[in-house]
Design a protein around this motif. Structure first.
Motif, PDB file in Angstrom:
ATOM      1  N   ALA A  43       0.836  -1.204   0.000  1.00  9.68           N
ATOM      2  CA  ALA A  43       0.000   0.000   0.000  1.00  9.68           C
ATOM      3  C   ALA A  43       0.875   1.260   0.000  1.00  9.68           C
ATOM      4  CB  ALA A  43      -0.908   0.008   1.221  1.00  9.68           C
ATOM      5  N   LYS A  44       0.224   2.389  -0.242  1.00  3.79           N
ATOM      6  CA  LYS A  44       0.935   3.675  -0.232  1.00  3.79           C
ATOM      7  C   LYS A  44       1.606   3.913   1.117  1.00  3.79           C
ATOM      8  CE  LYS A  44       0.208   8.514  -1.408  1.00  3.79           C
ATOM      9  NZ  LYS A  44      -0.762   9.509  -1.882  1.00  3.79           N
ATOM     10  N   ASN A  45       0.919   3.523   2.193  1.00  4.54           N
ATOM     11  CA  ASN A  45       1.477   3.633   3.536  1.00  4.54           C
ATOM     12  C   ASN A  45       1.556   2.217   4.126  1.00  4.54           C
ATOM     13  OD1 ASN A  45       2.223   4.170   6.135  1.00  4.54           O
ATOM     14  ND2 ASN A  45       0.433   5.391   6.656  1.00  4.54           N
ATOM     15  N   PRO A  46       2.641   1.497   3.877  1.00  7.85           N
ATOM     16  CA  PRO A  46       2.724   0.097   4.304  1.00  7.85           C
ATOM     17  C   PRO A  46       2.746  -0.103   5.822  1.00  7.85           C
ATOM     18  CG  PRO A  46       4.806   0.826   3.378  1.00  7.85           C
ATOM     19  CD  PRO A  46       3.828   1.935   3.163  1.00  7.85           C
ATOM     20  N   ALA A  47       3.010   0.930   6.588  1.00  3.91           N
ATOM     21  CA  ALA A  47       3.024   0.805   8.047  1.00  3.91           C
ATOM     22  C   ALA A  47       1.620   0.907   8.653  1.00  3.91           C
ATOM     23  CB  ALA A  47       3.922   1.876   8.652  1.00  3.91           C
ATOM     24  N   GLU A  48       0.656   1.353   7.846  1.00  2.94           N
ATOM     25  CA  GLU A  48      -0.706   1.533   8.347  1.00  2.94           C
ATOM     26  C   GLU A  48      -1.362   0.188   8.634  1.00  2.94           C
ATOM     27  OE1 GLU A  48      -4.889   3.692   7.086  1.00  2.94           O
ATOM     28  OE2 GLU A  48      -3.458   3.161   5.531  1.00  2.94           O
ATOM     29  N   LYS A  49      -1.959   0.085   9.831  1.00  2.27           N
ATOM     30  CA  LYS A  49      -2.719  -1.104  10.217  1.00  2.27           C
ATOM     31  C   LYS A  49      -4.189  -0.734  10.254  1.00  2.27           C
ATOM     32  CE  LYS A  49       0.873  -3.323  12.949  1.00  2.27           C
ATOM     33  NZ  LYS A  49       1.222  -3.884  14.255  1.00  2.27           N
ATOM     34  N   ARG A  50      -4.990  -1.482   9.516  1.00  7.57           N
ATOM     35  CA  ARG A  50      -6.433  -1.236   9.483  1.00  7.57           C
ATOM     36  C   ARG A  50      -7.147  -2.257  10.349  1.00  7.57           C
ATOM     37  NH1 ARG A  50      -8.591   1.619   4.563  1.00  7.57           N
ATOM     38  NH2 ARG A  50      -6.775   2.680   3.726  1.00  7.57           N
ATOM     39  N   VAL A  51      -8.147  -1.793  11.081  1.00 11.61           N
ATOM     40  CA  VAL A  51      -8.910  -2.683  11.946  1.00 11.61           C
ATOM     41  C   VAL A  51      -9.873  -3.499  11.094  1.00 11.61           C
ATOM     42  CG1 VAL A  51     -10.567  -2.821  13.839  1.00 11.61           C
ATOM     43  CG2 VAL A  51      -8.720  -1.147  13.929  1.00 11.61           C
ATOM     44  N   LYS A  52      -9.738  -4.797  11.172  1.00  6.10           N
ATOM     45  CA  LYS A  52     -10.620  -5.713  10.461  1.00  6.10           C
ATOM     46  C   LYS A  52     -11.798  -6.101  11.350  1.00  6.10           C
ATOM     47  CE  LYS A  52     -10.339 -10.050   7.871  1.00  6.10           C
ATOM     48  NZ  LYS A  52      -9.411 -11.126   7.479  1.00  6.10           N
ATOM     49  N   SER A  53     -11.516  -6.281  12.640  1.00  9.21           N
ATOM     50  CA  SER A  53     -12.548  -6.672  13.596  1.00  9.21           C
ATOM     51  C   SER A  53     -12.125  -6.211  14.988  1.00  9.21           C
ATOM     52  CB  SER A  53     -12.716  -8.192  13.577  1.00  9.21           C
ATOM     53  OG  SER A  53     -13.642  -8.605  14.549  1.00  9.21           O
ATOM     54  N   ARG A  54     -13.107  -5.781  15.760  1.00  9.89           N
ATOM     55  CA  ARG A  54     -12.823  -5.334  17.129  1.00  9.89           C
ATOM     56  C   ARG A  54     -14.009  -5.704  18.009  1.00  9.89           C
ATOM     57  NH1 ARG A  54     -11.452   0.463  17.062  1.00  9.89           N
ATOM     58  NH2 ARG A  54      -9.300  -0.207  17.071  1.00  9.89           N
ATOM     59  N   THR A  55     -13.709  -6.223  19.193  1.00 10.69           N
ATOM     60  CA  THR A  55     -14.754  -6.526  20.163  1.00 10.69           C
ATOM     61  C   THR A  55     -14.202  -6.352  21.570  1.00 10.69           C
ATOM     62  OG1 THR A  55     -16.453  -8.138  20.794  1.00 10.69           O
ATOM     63  CG2 THR A  55     -14.274  -9.018  20.312  1.00 10.69           C
ATOM     64  N   CYS A  56     -15.070  -6.051  22.491  1.00 13.31           N
ATOM     65  CA  CYS A  56     -14.702  -5.939  23.900  1.00 13.31           C
ATOM     66  C   CYS A  56     -15.387  -7.066  24.660  1.00 13.31           C
ATOM     67  CB  CYS A  56     -15.121  -4.595  24.476  1.00 13.31           C
ATOM     68  SG  CYS A  56     -14.228  -3.217  23.752  1.00 13.31           S
ATOM     69  N   ILE A  57     -14.618  -7.770  25.479  1.00  4.36           N
ATOM     70  CA  ILE A  57     -15.164  -8.872  26.257  1.00  4.36           C
ATOM     71  C   ILE A  57     -14.670  -8.774  27.691  1.00  4.36           C
ATOM     72  CG2 ILE A  57     -15.322 -10.390  24.241  1.00  4.36           C
ATOM     73  CD1 ILE A  57     -12.853 -11.880  25.297  1.00  4.36           C
ATOM     74  N   GLU A  58     -15.377  -9.456  28.586  1.00  4.85           N
ATOM     75  CA  GLU A  58     -14.933  -9.519  29.978  1.00  4.85           C
ATOM     76  C   GLU A  58     -13.705 -10.420  30.064  1.00  4.85           C
ATOM     77  OE1 GLU A  58     -18.286 -11.010  32.126  1.00  4.85           O
ATOM     78  OE2 GLU A  58     -19.396  -9.133  31.921  1.00  4.85           O
ATOM     79  N   ARG A  59     -12.852 -10.121  31.014  1.00  7.95           N
ATOM     80  CA  ARG A  59     -11.634 -10.910  31.196  1.00  7.95           C
ATOM     81  C   ARG A  59     -11.960 -12.386  31.421  1.00  7.95           C
ATOM     82  NH1 ARG A  59      -7.786 -12.931  34.512  1.00  7.95           N
ATOM     83  NH2 ARG A  59      -5.632 -12.445  33.997  1.00  7.95           N
ATOM     84  N   SER A  60     -13.048 -12.674  32.125  1.00  5.41           N
ATOM     85  CA  SER A  60     -13.436 -14.067  32.369  1.00  5.41           C
ATOM     86  C   SER A  60     -13.737 -14.788  31.055  1.00  5.41           C
ATOM     87  CB  SER A  60     -14.644 -14.134  33.304  1.00  5.41           C
ATOM     88  OG  SER A  60     -15.773 -13.508  32.712  1.00  5.41           O
ATOM     89  N   ARG A  61     -14.286 -14.083  30.070  1.00  2.60           N
ATOM     90  CA  ARG A  61     -14.556 -14.689  28.758  1.00  2.60           C
ATOM     91  C   ARG A  61     -13.261 -14.931  27.999  1.00  2.60           C
ATOM     92  NH1 ARG A  61     -18.843 -17.121  29.791  1.00  2.60           N
ATOM     93  NH2 ARG A  61     -20.520 -15.768  30.481  1.00  2.60           N
ATOM     94  N   LEU A  62     -12.265 -14.098  28.241  1.00  3.80           N
ATOM     95  CA  LEU A  62     -10.956 -14.310  27.636  1.00  3.80           C
ATOM     96  C   LEU A  62     -10.347 -15.608  28.173  1.00  3.80           C
ATOM     97  CD1 LEU A  62      -8.826 -13.110  25.721  1.00  3.80           C
ATOM     98  CD2 LEU A  62      -7.891 -11.885  27.678  1.00  3.80           C
ATOM     99  N   LEU A  63     -10.535 -15.863  29.457  1.00  5.04           N
ATOM    100  CA  LEU A  63     -10.059 -17.121  30.047  1.00  5.04           C
ATOM    101  C   LEU A  63     -10.811 -18.313  29.453  1.00  5.04           C
ATOM    102  CD1 LEU A  63      -9.718 -15.929  33.737  1.00  5.04           C
ATOM    103  CD2 LEU A  63      -7.845 -16.498  32.168  1.00  5.04           C
ATOM    104  N   ASP A  64     -12.130 -18.156  29.225  1.00  5.44           N
ATOM    105  CA  ASP A  64     -12.910 -19.213  28.570  1.00  5.44           C
ATOM    106  C   ASP A  64     -12.391 -19.466  27.160  1.00  5.44           C
ATOM    107  OD1 ASP A  64     -14.521 -19.409  30.821  1.00  5.44           O
ATOM    108  OD2 ASP A  64     -16.168 -18.218  29.966  1.00  5.44           O
ATOM    109  N   LEU A  65     -12.051 -18.394  26.449  1.00  2.13           N
ATOM    110  CA  LEU A  65     -11.512 -18.509  25.097  1.00  2.13           C
ATOM    111  C   LEU A  65     -10.190 -19.269  25.113  1.00  2.13           C
ATOM    112  CD1 LEU A  65     -11.607 -17.801  22.073  1.00  2.13           C
ATOM    113  CD2 LEU A  65     -10.545 -15.611  22.655  1.00  2.13           C
ATOM    114  N   GLN A  66      -9.346 -18.956  26.080  1.00  2.00           N
ATOM    115  CA  GLN A  66      -8.066 -19.650  26.226  1.00  2.00           C
ATOM    116  C   GLN A  66      -8.294 -21.146  26.436  1.00  2.00           C
ATOM    117  OE1 GLN A  66      -5.912 -18.782  29.825  1.00  2.00           O
ATOM    118  NE2 GLN A  66      -3.962 -19.416  28.949  1.00  2.00           N
TER     119      GLN A  66
END
Length: 95
Positions: free
Chosen positions: A52-75
């Motif tokens: 891309a013209k700006n190869p350092a640019e990172k675009r958000v493809k997906s974003r979500t907020c979850i509780e830390r306990s759900r992160l442990l479930d995901l793990q």
């Protein structure tokens, strides 16, 4: 291949790992603690097009907020999946 890049700052803790990479494209997963309300974590998948013209640019493809306990479930779920997945040798994959 996955590479983990730990990033910390005085206001938040975060980690980033490469999900996929090629000569022209990088996709990363970042996990960042959110200060308010406490106990929430942001998961974001970002893409980077190296041609891309700006190869350092990172675009958000997906974003979500979850509780830390759900992160442990995901793990735990990822661990169960990896235990159940059979590699090409017929043996279960090991972390």
């Amino acid at each position: 291949m996955s590479e983990v890049i730990a990033m910390t700052s005085p206001t938040s803790d975060s980690i980033e790992c490469v999900l996929s990479a090629s000569d022209s494209y990088i996709e990363t997963l970042s996990i960042q603690a959110i200060g308010s309300p406490p106990g929430l974590v942001e998961l974001a998948i970002r893409t980077q097009l190296l041609s891309a013209k700006n190869p350092a640019e990172k675009r958000v493809k997906s974003r979500t907020c979850i509780e830390r306990s759900r992160l442990l479930d995901l793990q735990q779920s990822i661990g169960q999946f990896l235990q159940a997945t059979v590699g090409s040798s017929g043996e279960p994959l090991k972390g």
